[in-house]
Design a protein around this motif. Structure first.
Motif, PDB file in Angstrom:
ATOM      1  N   ARG A 105      17.467 -33.377  61.503  1.00 13.40           N
ATOM      2  CA  ARG A 105      17.070 -34.717  61.522  1.00 13.40           C
ATOM      3  C   ARG A 105      18.397 -35.200  60.479  1.00 13.40           C
ATOM      4  O   ARG A 105      18.690 -36.446  60.818  1.00 13.40           O
ATOM      5  N   GLU A 106      18.616 -34.777  59.599  1.00 16.27           N
ATOM      6  CA  GLU A 106      19.907 -35.156  58.919  1.00 16.27           C
ATOM      7  C   GLU A 106      21.120 -35.415  59.661  1.00 16.27           C
ATOM      8  O   GLU A 106      21.881 -36.152  59.661  1.00 16.27           O
ATOM      9  N   VAL A 107      21.427 -34.519  60.487  1.00 17.32           N
ATOM     10  CA  VAL A 107      22.466 -34.551  61.328  1.00 17.32           C
ATOM     11  C   VAL A 107      22.350 -35.473  62.609  1.00 17.32           C
ATOM     12  O   VAL A 107      23.473 -36.204  62.762  1.00 17.32           O
ATOM     13  N   ILE A 108      21.385 -35.294  63.192  1.00 17.32           N
ATOM     14  CA  ILE A 108      20.938 -35.892  64.562  1.00 17.32           C
ATOM     15  C   ILE A 108      20.481 -37.644  64.345  1.00 17.32           C
ATOM     16  O   ILE A 108      20.915 -38.355  64.837  1.00 17.32           O
ATOM     17  N   GLY A 109      19.832 -37.748  63.115  1.00 16.73           N
ATOM     18  CA  GLY A 109      19.342 -38.821  62.784  1.00 16.73           C
ATOM     19  C   GLY A 109      20.359 -40.483  62.914  1.00 16.73           C
ATOM     20  O   GLY A 109      20.182 -41.162  63.422  1.00 16.73           O
ATOM     21  N   PRO A 110      21.267 -40.096  61.930  1.00 16.78           N
ATOM     22  CA  PRO A 110      22.387 -41.154  62.117  1.00 16.78           C
ATOM     23  C   PRO A 110      23.244 -41.166  63.270  1.00 16.78           C
ATOM     24  O   PRO A 110      23.514 -42.285  63.610  1.00 16.78           O
ATOM     25  N   MET A 111      23.310 -40.420  64.092  1.00 13.00           N
ATOM     26  CA  MET A 111      24.119 -40.237  65.367  1.00 13.00           C
ATOM     27  C   MET A 111      23.050 -41.042  66.317  1.00 13.00           C
ATOM     28  O   MET A 111      23.524 -42.181  67.090  1.00 13.00           O
ATOM     29  N   LEU A 112      21.736 -40.747  66.364  1.00  9.41           N
ATOM     30  CA  LEU A 112      20.745 -41.650  67.133  1.00  9.41           C
ATOM     31  C   LEU A 112      20.662 -43.076  66.800  1.00  9.41           C
ATOM     32  O   LEU A 112      20.728 -44.244  67.639  1.00  9.41           O
ATOM     33  N   LYS A 114      22.975 -44.805  65.237  1.00 10.32           N
ATOM     34  CA  LYS A 114      24.095 -45.676  65.807  1.00 10.32           C
ATOM     35  C   LYS A 114      24.220 -45.775  67.367  1.00 10.32           C
ATOM     36  O   LYS A 114      24.431 -46.837  67.760  1.00 10.32           O
ATOM     37  N   GLU A 115      23.699 -44.985  67.999  1.00  7.65           N
ATOM     38  CA  GLU A 115      23.603 -45.065  69.497  1.00  7.65           C
ATOM     39  C   GLU A 115      22.505 -46.361  69.682  1.00  7.65           C
ATOM     40  O   GLU A 115      22.761 -47.274  70.741  1.00  7.65           O
ATOM     41  N   ARG A 116      21.503 -46.421  69.255  1.00  2.00           N
ATOM     42  CA  ARG A 116      20.411 -47.382  69.311  1.00  2.00           C
ATOM     43  C   ARG A 116      21.021 -48.798  69.142  1.00  2.00           C
ATOM     44  O   ARG A 116      20.815 -49.654  69.737  1.00  2.00           O
ATOM     45  N   GLU A 117      21.785 -48.849  67.931  1.00  2.00           N
ATOM     46  CA  GLU A 117      22.242 -50.150  67.419  1.00  2.00           C
ATOM     47  C   GLU A 117      23.403 -50.661  68.483  1.00  2.00           C
ATOM     48  O   GLU A 117      23.364 -51.763  68.790  1.00  2.00           O
ATOM     49  N   LYS A 118      23.938 -49.651  69.134  1.00  2.00           N
ATOM     50  CA  LYS A 118      25.093 -50.179  70.176  1.00  2.00           C
ATOM     51  C   LYS A 118      24.455 -50.764  71.239  1.00  2.00           C
ATOM     52  O   LYS A 118      25.109 -51.516  71.811  1.00  2.00           O
ATOM     53  N   LYS A 119      23.088 -50.132  71.823  1.00  5.50           N
ATOM     54  CA  LYS A 119      22.480 -50.761  72.951  1.00  5.50           C
ATOM     55  C   LYS A 119      21.813 -51.950  72.846  1.00  5.50           C
ATOM     56  O   LYS A 119      21.411 -52.872  73.521  1.00  5.50           O
TER      57      LYS A 119
END
Length: 120
Positions: A105-112, A114-119
């Protein structure tokens, strides 16, 4: 291949990110500012060093291959126009190392996020 192709190969090879670049992999017109590199294999260790600040902890690049890399450099308008780089058919093999679900969750959470914010 001509002197220009050898020179371009030497310049690109000196960057240390591309492995075993040959003149046959390069099609370029330096005067027009256009070039295509074919079947490019990147050095994963060097690439990892380059991307250390943007890759999440625990992401290890094992292999990166690009079938075609197109570059357009607007020589006469470098101050006002961007350099265009287009990569076709990019293949990446990587390991994502997480000790447990909390690490994941610590690794993937920020990536997800950021991806949601882009959309949005």
């Amino acid at each position: 291949m001509g002197v220009r192709s050898r020179l371009l190969r030497d310049i690109l090879s000196s960057l240390k990110y591309i492995k075993n670049l040959t003149e046959q992999q390069i099609r370029a017109s330096l005067w027009r500012g256009e070039g295509v590199l074919y079947n490019i294999e990147f050095d994963p260790r060097r690439l990892q060093e380059l991307l250390v600040d943007v890759c999440p902890v625990g992401l290890e690049i094992l292999e990166l291959h690009v079938d075609e890399l197109y570059v357009k450099i607007p020589w006469s308008q470098l101050g006002t126009r961007s350099v265009l780089v287009v990569a076709n058919r990019v293949n990446v093999r990587f390991n994502l190392r997480c000790g447990d679900e909390d690490d994941w969750r610590e690794v993937i959470g920020p990536m997800l996020r950021k991806e949601r914010e882009k959309k949005q």
